[in-house]
Design a protein around this motif. Structure first.
Motif, PDB file in Angstrom:
ATOM      1  N   MET A 520       0.837  -1.209   0.000  1.00  0.00           N
ATOM      2  CA  MET A 520       0.000   0.000   0.000  1.00  0.00           C
ATOM      3  C   MET A 520       0.868   1.255   0.000  1.00  0.00           C
ATOM      4  O   MET A 520       0.624   2.200  -0.763  1.00  0.00           O
ATOM      5  N   ARG A 521       1.921   1.257   0.823  1.00  0.00           N
ATOM      6  CA  ARG A 521       2.805   2.424   0.858  1.00  0.00           C
ATOM      7  C   ARG A 521       3.600   2.559  -0.440  1.00  0.00           C
ATOM      8  O   ARG A 521       3.846   3.663  -0.919  1.00  0.00           O
ATOM      9  N   MET A 522       4.001   1.426  -1.029  1.00  0.00           N
ATOM     10  CA  MET A 522       4.699   1.470  -2.310  1.00  0.00           C
ATOM     11  C   MET A 522       3.807   2.052  -3.392  1.00  0.00           C
ATOM     12  O   MET A 522       4.236   2.855  -4.222  1.00  0.00           O
ATOM     13  N   GLU A 523       2.539   1.655  -3.377  1.00  0.00           N
ATOM     14  CA  GLU A 523       1.607   2.102  -4.413  1.00  0.00           C
ATOM     15  C   GLU A 523       1.285   3.589  -4.305  1.00  0.00           C
ATOM     16  O   GLU A 523       0.876   4.208  -5.289  1.00  0.00           O
ATOM     17  N   SER A 524       1.449   4.160  -3.122  1.00  0.00           N
ATOM     18  CA  SER A 524       1.146   5.586  -2.953  1.00  0.00           C
ATOM     19  C   SER A 524       2.409   6.441  -2.881  1.00  0.00           C
ATOM     20  O   SER A 524       2.315   7.662  -2.747  1.00  0.00           O
ATOM     21  N   TYR A 525       3.561   5.799  -2.989  1.00  0.00           N
ATOM     22  CA  TYR A 525       4.823   6.520  -2.842  1.00  0.00           C
ATOM     23  C   TYR A 525       5.084   7.401  -4.059  1.00  0.00           C
ATOM     24  O   TYR A 525       4.898   6.974  -5.200  1.00  0.00           O
ATOM     25  N   ARG A 526       5.566   8.606  -3.828  1.00  0.00           N
ATOM     26  CA  ARG A 526       5.766   9.562  -4.910  1.00  0.00           C
ATOM     27  C   ARG A 526       7.023   9.263  -5.722  1.00  0.00           C
ATOM     28  O   ARG A 526       7.188   9.785  -6.824  1.00  0.00           O
ATOM     29  N   GLY A 527       7.933   8.464  -5.198  1.00  0.00           N
ATOM     30  CA  GLY A 527       9.135   8.105  -5.938  1.00  0.00           C
ATOM     31  C   GLY A 527       9.009   6.710  -6.525  1.00  0.00           C
ATOM     32  O   GLY A 527       7.918   6.248  -6.866  1.00  0.00           O
ATOM     33  N   LEU A 528      10.134   6.030  -6.673  1.00  0.00           N
ATOM     34  CA  LEU A 528      10.171   4.669  -7.210  1.00  0.00           C
ATOM     35  C   LEU A 528      10.553   3.721  -6.081  1.00  0.00           C
ATOM     36  O   LEU A 528      11.547   3.945  -5.383  1.00  0.00           O
ATOM     37  N   ALA A 529       9.765   2.678  -5.894  1.00  0.00           N
ATOM     38  CA  ALA A 529      10.035   1.675  -4.866  1.00  0.00           C
ATOM     39  C   ALA A 529      10.241   0.319  -5.532  1.00  0.00           C
ATOM     40  O   ALA A 529       9.406  -0.127  -6.325  1.00  0.00           O
ATOM     41  N   ILE A 530      11.358  -0.321  -5.218  1.00  0.00           N
ATOM     42  CA  ILE A 530      11.729  -1.583  -5.857  1.00  0.00           C
ATOM     43  C   ILE A 530      11.958  -2.645  -4.787  1.00  0.00           C
ATOM     44  O   ILE A 530      12.607  -2.390  -3.766  1.00  0.00           O
ATOM     45  N   LEU A 531      11.427  -3.826  -5.050  1.00  0.00           N
ATOM     46  CA  LEU A 531      11.692  -5.005  -4.217  1.00  0.00           C
ATOM     47  C   LEU A 531      12.663  -5.905  -4.960  1.00  0.00           C
ATOM     48  O   LEU A 531      12.607  -6.003  -6.193  1.00  0.00           O
ATOM     49  N   THR A 532      13.562  -6.551  -4.235  1.00  0.00           N
ATOM     50  CA  THR A 532      14.437  -7.548  -4.868  1.00  0.00           C
ATOM     51  C   THR A 532      14.204  -8.903  -4.218  1.00  0.00           C
ATOM     52  O   THR A 532      13.890  -8.987  -3.033  1.00  0.00           O
ATOM     53  N   THR A 533      14.336  -9.942  -5.018  1.00  0.00           N
ATOM     54  CA  THR A 533      14.155 -11.293  -4.503  1.00  0.00           C
ATOM     55  C   THR A 533      15.042 -12.260  -5.272  1.00  0.00           C
ATOM     56  O   THR A 533      15.312 -12.066  -6.468  1.00  0.00           O
ATOM     57  N   ASN A 534      15.510 -13.267  -4.565  1.00  0.00           N
ATOM     58  CA  ASN A 534      16.253 -14.359  -5.202  1.00  0.00           C
ATOM     59  C   ASN A 534      15.337 -15.535  -5.517  1.00  0.00           C
ATOM     60  O   ASN A 534      15.750 -16.483  -6.174  1.00  0.00           O
ATOM     61  N   MET A 535      14.106 -15.450  -5.006  1.00  0.00           N
ATOM     62  CA  MET A 535      13.180 -16.581  -5.137  1.00  0.00           C
ATOM     63  C   MET A 535      11.805 -16.085  -5.566  1.00  0.00           C
ATOM     64  O   MET A 535      10.864 -16.041  -4.768  1.00  0.00           O
ATOM     65  N   LYS A 536      11.707 -15.696  -6.800  1.00  0.00           N
ATOM     66  CA  LYS A 536      10.457 -15.156  -7.312  1.00  0.00           C
ATOM     67  C   LYS A 536       9.324 -16.167  -7.197  1.00  0.00           C
ATOM     68  O   LYS A 536       8.172 -15.810  -6.904  1.00  0.00           O
ATOM     69  N   LYS A 537       9.624 -17.443  -7.390  1.00  0.00           N
ATOM     70  CA  LYS A 537       8.580 -18.461  -7.366  1.00  0.00           C
ATOM     71  C   LYS A 537       7.972 -18.623  -5.978  1.00  0.00           C
ATOM     72  O   LYS A 537       6.875 -19.167  -5.835  1.00  0.00           O
ATOM     73  N   ALA A 538       8.677 -18.173  -4.951  1.00  0.00           N
ATOM     74  CA  ALA A 538       8.159 -18.313  -3.587  1.00  0.00           C
ATOM     75  C   ALA A 538       7.157 -17.211  -3.239  1.00  0.00           C
ATOM     76  O   ALA A 538       6.499 -17.285  -2.203  1.00  0.00           O
ATOM     77  N   LEU A 539       7.044 -16.203  -4.096  1.00  0.00           N
ATOM     78  CA  LEU A 539       6.155 -15.095  -3.791  1.00  0.00           C
ATOM     79  C   LEU A 539       4.728 -15.423  -4.198  1.00  0.00           C
ATOM     80  O   LEU A 539       4.481 -16.067  -5.215  1.00  0.00           O
TER      81      LEU A 539
END
Length: 640
Positions: A520-539
């Motif tokens: 929710m905070r990422m979606e309303s953030y005025r800048g760019l927010a990035i998540l990193t993961t080594n295990m995309k399939k686990a999400l």
């Protein structure tokens, strides 16, 4: 609203001297057992004596008692005259007994601890003898006030500090200040106001303006500095309440650590004050106080920030134009005082140059990063697009990310998409791939392209085992980042994300809440927010659907690895027999390639020889040990 000083102070002193003479004349008349020659004239309404009598509701008898105690400090003849009137040469000082006998309209209630003279500590009993015969002494602060010399009671030094209003308060903040002033005058019961929102300095500026509008000054006390001992806390409350009337002034209590004990002490302190007061905090306090007026201070609107930037940069040789001001407002969401500070820095640095807007941008970044430095690791963006080795499809997505961040203001505000979509306007991305495949490097490239700071936040450090703490930590990060629109890179997203569709206990359920809050905070953030993961399939796919961009960072093939090798070895490096295709046989990602290249360079430099394949071989063995792998013959075939 000053009281005293200069010629005004001399006028107060003259009025005080006349009043003291009249009181001492009554003492002399009592000593001679005669009526005084004339009734003393009242003090001028503009005098400090009249002000003090009005503030504390003194009767004429209490006024005369106070003047007698004051006379002992200012008139050397007071002692002998008191001794003569008391009929005892040893009692050469003012007492209640002498006042009761010498002054008209005397009343015993003036002696009680709850009456104004002792409740407000205007006079004090200087010894432990009988009440009526103990020496009366005027309080030092009261003495100086009567003499027309204003200052804050020395017992409050180091406890309270003055805050002056600013001349260019934004319109929304000026309205908040007006709401505070209105509440002080219209509230039933104690005139106390709770002030929340924005940042601490902005709240103080609003409260200082409200105090000025009410003819008072503002002083700040931190809740952490309130005495814990009940008697000391009550004494501090009495001192401040008296000070509030004498200056006049308003007290703001700033709450930064709202523990249960501290809030309880604050409420007891506030209950003892019947004068205007502000309780300031980031968030509404959970004190159970239902009748206190609450005023919210919001971040200045975009139009207000534009006006603040224009004012702050005014006076530079080349003022910022409308487009430049628009870019500043689109990038930064800064409090008024921070914009003023950034503008001052930019004006000083401009020194006749035309790039005042660029200087303002850098000053804004500097001001905004202060709040973030303690919450994450700041990376100075130095990497460029040429440093990034990725398939064309991934590069195209990154280019689109930059475009969406850069053109947010145009599309959302100017073209009206904000009113249509209303939600999910933030630019969010997920970078998925093994360690060393370039996720952080790509974020650095994007930050450099956008001209913003890159802050790396390790989610494994943010996640707490205590329910509610993770959400609080995330909130601190986003609230701080909002100021400068920094690029937020949440590393190790697997620490918080995962397949949460199966809820086994309350902790799993709360983990879902934490993830939802982050998104929710990422979606309303005025800048760019990035998540990193080594295990995309686990999400969880449900969470992935809320991310706008998903960029896969594949493990580099031989061609990409050769290109990375070519880019990490500077042209100035002396080499001997370098074979990029053979180096590309190492099945490692870009991060490890950089480590091997740097280690090999140090080995060659230490030998004093050009960089050769044998140096890369030794460095590769060290890197593979770190990766808990072994070099295969095929990877190093033909190296040496």
């Amino acid at each position: 609203m000053g009281r005293g000083g200069g010629s005004g102070g001399e006028a107060h002193q003259r009025a005080l001297v006349r009043a003291i003479r009249a009181v001492l004349a009554r003492v002399d008349a009592h000593a001679d057992r005669r009526e005084p020659d004339a009734k003393p004239s009242p003090a001028p309404e503009s005098s400090t004596l009249a002000t003090l009598c009005s503030c504390f509701g003194l009767t004429s008898f209490e006024r005369d008692v106070l003047l007698l105690a004051t006379a002992a400090e200012l008139d050397p003849s007071t002692g002998p005259r008191c001794a003569a009137a008391s009929g005892d040469p040893r009692r050469d000082y003012p007492t209640f007994s002498l006042a009761l006998a010498a002054f008209p309209e005397a009343h015993w209630s003036a002696l009680t601890p709850v009456a104004p003279l002792r409740r407000w500590r205007l006079v004090e009993l200087a010894d432990d003898g009988p009440l009526t015969t103990s020496r009366l002494r005027v309080d030092e602060r009261v003495l100086h006030f009567l003499a027309g010399v204003p200052y804050v009671d020395s017992r409050l030094h180091g406890v309270v500090s003055r805050v002056d209003p600013v001349p260019d308060l934004p319109g929304s903040h000026a309205r908040s200040a007006e709401a505070i002033s209105t509440a002080w005058h219209e509230v039933d019961g104690r005139p106390h106001v709770e002030l929340v929102g924005s940042d601490q300095r902005s709240r103080w500026e609003v409260a200082a303006t409200a105090a000025r509008n009410s003819g008072a000054s503002l002083y700040v006390l931190r809740a952490a500095d309130l005495p814990t001992d009940p008697a000391e806390r009550e004494a501090t409350a009495r001192l401040w309440e008296r000070e509030s009337l004498l200056l006049p002034a308003v007290l703001l209590v700033e709450v930064t650590d709202a523990t249960t004990d501290r809030l309880a002490a604050l409420e007891l302190f506030a209950h003892a004050l019947a004068v205007p007061m502000v309780i300031s905090s980031d968030d509404p306090l959970r004190t159970g106080h239902q009748h206190r007026e609450r005023v919210v201070v919001d971040t200045p609107t975009e139009d207000e920030q534009r006006a603040l930037w224009a004012s702050a940069l005014a006076g530079a040789d080349h003022a910022a134009d409308a487009d430049e001001l628009g870019r500043l407002v689109a990038q930064f969401s800064l409090p008024a005082h921070v914009i003023r500070a950034a503008g001052a820095v930019a004006r000083r640095a401009a020194d006749g140059r035309q790039d005042v807007a660029g200087l303002a941008w850098r000053a804004g970044l500097h001001q905004a990063r202060v709040a973030l430095d303690e919450l994450g690791r700041r990376v100075e963006p130095r990497a460029q697009w040429d440093d990034l080795v990725l398939p064309e499809a991934q590069r195209a997505i990154l280019t689109e990310v930059v475009a969406q961040v850069r053109q947010r203001a145009t599309v959302y505000r100017d073209w009206g998409f904000e009113a249509v979509l209303r939600r999910g306007l933030g630019v969010t991305a997920l970078f998925a791939g093994n360690s060393g495949t370039g996720k952080t490097l790509a974020a650095e490239v994007l930050a450099g392209e956008l001209g913003v700071d890159l802050f790396v936040v390790d989610l494994s450090q943010v996640v707490s085992k205590y329910i509610g703490e993770t959400e609080k930590n995330l909130r601190r990060v986003f609230d701080a980042a909002e100021r400068g629109g920094a690029l937020l890179l949440f590393d190790e997203a697997d620490a918080l994300f995962g397949r949460r569709s199966e809820i086994r206990d309350s902790h799993d359920r709360y983990a879902n809440i934490e993830v939802s809050y982050l998104l929710m905070r990422m979606e309303s953030y005025r800048g760019l927010a990035i998540l990193t993961t080594n295990m995309k399939k686990a999400l969880d796919p449900a969470f992935l659907r809320r991310i706008r961009f998903v960029v896969d960072f594949p493990f580099p093939g031989p061609g990409e690895r050769a290109e990375i090798w070519r880019r990490v070895i500077p042209a100035a490096t002396p080499v001997d027999g370098l074979d990029l295709d053979r180096l590309a046989q190492l099945t490692v990602a870009g991060g490890s390639i950089r480590n091997v290249a740097l280690s090999a360079a140090f080995l060659a430099a230490d030998e004093g020889t050009p960089l050769a394949m044998r140096h890369f071989l030794a460095a590769a063995r060290t890197e593979y040990l770190k990766l808990e792998r072994s070099l295969t013959p095929g990877e190093v075939a033909g190296w040496v």
